[in-house]
Design a protein around this motif. Sequence first.
Motif, PDB file in Angstrom:
ATOM      1  N   GLU A  16     -50.228  45.580  60.510  1.00 16.85           N
ATOM      2  CA  GLU A  16     -51.280  45.597  61.521  1.00 16.85           C
ATOM      3  C   GLU A  16     -52.667  45.574  60.880  1.00 16.85           C
ATOM      4  OE1 GLU A  16     -52.901  48.473  65.160  1.00 16.85           O
ATOM      5  OE2 GLU A  16     -50.962  48.885  64.204  1.00 16.85           O
ATOM      6  N   THR A  17     -52.849  46.371  59.827  1.00 17.13           N
ATOM      7  CA  THR A  17     -54.149  46.424  59.150  1.00 17.13           C
ATOM      8  C   THR A  17     -54.430  45.130  58.414  1.00 17.13           C
ATOM      9  OG1 THR A  17     -53.909  48.820  58.897  1.00 17.13           O
ATOM     10  CG2 THR A  17     -55.555  47.740  57.521  1.00 17.13           C
ATOM     11  N   ALA A  18     -53.423  44.586  57.743  1.00 19.33           N
ATOM     12  CA  ALA A  18     -53.594  43.313  57.038  1.00 19.33           C
ATOM     13  C   ALA A  18     -53.928  42.195  58.016  1.00 19.33           C
ATOM     14  CB  ALA A  18     -52.330  42.975  56.253  1.00 19.33           C
ATOM     15  N   GLY A  19     -53.245  42.193  59.164  1.00 19.51           N
ATOM     16  CA  GLY A  19     -53.514  41.172  60.172  1.00 19.51           C
ATOM     17  C   GLY A  19     -54.928  41.261  60.706  1.00 19.51           C
ATOM     18  N   PHE A  50     -43.808  46.676  50.287  1.00 17.75           N
ATOM     19  CA  PHE A  50     -43.840  45.240  50.008  1.00 17.75           C
ATOM     20  C   PHE A  50     -43.952  45.025  48.502  1.00 17.75           C
ATOM     21  CE2 PHE A  50     -45.556  45.666  54.301  1.00 17.75           C
ATOM     22  CZ  PHE A  50     -44.853  44.685  55.004  1.00 17.75           C
ATOM     23  N   ARG A  51     -43.230  44.038  48.006  1.00 12.91           N
ATOM     24  CA  ARG A  51     -43.259  43.796  46.562  1.00 12.91           C
ATOM     25  C   ARG A  51     -44.514  43.049  46.123  1.00 12.91           C
ATOM     26  NH1 ARG A  51     -37.523  40.951  45.775  1.00 12.91           N
ATOM     27  NH2 ARG A  51     -38.293  39.970  47.689  1.00 12.91           N
ATOM     28  N   THR A  52     -45.028  42.169  46.986  1.00 13.74           N
ATOM     29  CA  THR A  52     -46.180  41.346  46.616  1.00 13.74           C
ATOM     30  C   THR A  52     -47.110  41.157  47.808  1.00 13.74           C
ATOM     31  OG1 THR A  52     -45.118  39.268  47.265  1.00 13.74           O
ATOM     32  CG2 THR A  52     -44.738  40.029  44.991  1.00 13.74           C
ATOM     33  N   LYS A  53     -48.299  40.661  47.521  1.00 15.58           N
ATOM     34  CA  LYS A  53     -49.237  40.328  48.600  1.00 15.58           C
ATOM     35  C   LYS A  53     -48.675  39.207  49.467  1.00 15.58           C
ATOM     36  CE  LYS A  53     -52.912  37.654  48.369  1.00 15.58           C
ATOM     37  NZ  LYS A  53     -54.238  37.072  48.079  1.00 15.58           N
ATOM     38  N   ASP A  54     -47.955  38.270  48.862  1.00 11.85           N
ATOM     39  CA  ASP A  54     -47.370  37.172  49.643  1.00 11.85           C
ATOM     40  C   ASP A  54     -46.368  37.691  50.671  1.00 11.85           C
ATOM     41  OD1 ASP A  54     -48.864  35.245  48.402  1.00 11.85           O
ATOM     42  OD2 ASP A  54     -47.304  34.661  46.983  1.00 11.85           O
ATOM     43  N   VAL A  60     -47.343  39.337  58.175  1.00 11.07           N
ATOM     44  CA  VAL A  60     -48.427  39.115  59.137  1.00 11.07           C
ATOM     45  C   VAL A  60     -48.152  37.838  59.932  1.00 11.07           C
ATOM     46  CG1 VAL A  60     -50.878  38.572  59.388  1.00 11.07           C
ATOM     47  CG2 VAL A  60     -50.156  40.356  57.789  1.00 11.07           C
ATOM     48  N   ALA A  61     -47.754  36.778  59.228  1.00  8.67           N
ATOM     49  CA  ALA A  61     -47.446  35.516  59.901  1.00  8.67           C
ATOM     50  C   ALA A  61     -46.287  35.685  60.873  1.00  8.67           C
ATOM     51  CB  ALA A  61     -47.111  34.443  58.867  1.00  8.67           C
ATOM     52  N   VAL A 105     -50.560  29.654  56.673  1.00 11.43           N
ATOM     53  CA  VAL A 105     -49.296  30.264  56.238  1.00 11.43           C
ATOM     54  C   VAL A 105     -48.167  29.828  57.173  1.00 11.43           C
ATOM     55  CG1 VAL A 105     -48.085  32.430  55.780  1.00 11.43           C
ATOM     56  CG2 VAL A 105     -50.531  32.237  55.265  1.00 11.43           C
ATOM     57  N   LEU A 106     -48.415  29.866  58.468  1.00 11.70           N
ATOM     58  CA  LEU A 106     -47.405  29.457  59.440  1.00 11.70           C
ATOM     59  C   LEU A 106     -47.061  27.974  59.306  1.00 11.70           C
ATOM     60  CD1 LEU A 106     -48.745  31.409  62.522  1.00 11.70           C
ATOM     61  CD2 LEU A 106     -46.528  31.754  61.445  1.00 11.70           C
ATOM     62  N   ALA A 107     -48.044  27.169  58.940  1.00  9.85           N
ATOM     63  CA  ALA A 107     -47.824  25.724  58.837  1.00  9.85           C
ATOM     64  C   ALA A 107     -46.842  25.354  57.738  1.00  9.85           C
ATOM     65  CB  ALA A 107     -49.161  25.009  58.617  1.00  9.85           C
ATOM     66  N   GLN A 108     -46.583  26.278  56.830  1.00  8.54           N
ATOM     67  CA  GLN A 108     -45.642  25.997  55.746  1.00  8.54           C
ATOM     68  C   GLN A 108     -44.194  26.075  56.202  1.00  8.54           C
ATOM     69  OE1 GLN A 108     -46.643  28.725  52.581  1.00  8.54           O
ATOM     70  NE2 GLN A 108     -48.793  28.117  52.594  1.00  8.54           N
ATOM     71  N   GLY A 109     -43.958  26.567  57.418  1.00  8.26           N
ATOM     72  CA  GLY A 109     -42.601  26.693  57.929  1.00  8.26           C
ATOM     73  C   GLY A 109     -42.144  28.141  57.908  1.00  8.26           C
TER      74      GLY A 109
END
Length: 266
Positions: A16-19, A50-54, A60-61, A105-109
Amino acid sequence: MARPRKPLLSRERIVETAGALVDAEGLDALSTRRLAAELGVSGPSLYNHFRTKDEILDAVADAVSAKIDLSMFEADDPRDWRTALHDWALSYRAALADHPHIVPVLAQGPGRRPAGLKVADAVFGAMVRAGWPPAQATHIGALMRYFVTGSALGSFARGFVDDETAYDPADYPHLGQAHRLAEHREKVDEGAFATGLRALLDGLGTQYAGLHGRHAEPGVHEPGGARDPGGTHASGGAHATGADASGGHVSGARASGGHVSGRAEA
């Protein structure tokens, strides 16, 4: 006096905060250090969730994908496949419009994102049940992902500056009113989306009629022939297996004669 308890850190609170940070400042603003500061925790504590920022960006996506309405694809929903696609496309675009910075990010599938995969599953399954061959159901999913995410990536109208002197008629004889586009951004962009969606659905309707040996009249639904007031089908595009950034349960879009039973794999 007892010390005040720190708020519990959870995946939901992190997402929620990241979003909110991405919505306000864009993707580049998100870092584990900045996110930890916003949450009032140390950076390493994020890695308990979470292991990574990705992975955080993926979550979030996926939270955005989860907001997309999929009710039109449920088995007991009475909407035909074109109406279902139309209504779904509008909900899909609205979700992206509310969170434009996450669209790349969403556009990547969907990748491994659960909500994204549910969208892909729902649309693909519904198209196959409605009588589309699996390969073409996949094409529909890809087509509509390109169309909806592309429309959400930016504004056509905002691409033109509101300075009349930028469009010298000697160089651009047909852009005399281009400086006014930004002023009418919503009307231009919404109109373009409606025009594109209508064209896509008309084309799909023609293909569907050819597959099933029926005549397709533009602007008319398959089952009852009810025409949309704006001349568009009350329908929209859909995702196929592996072709979308979101998902849901398979089903309900009806063919002109009812459901076409059976589930097919992509």
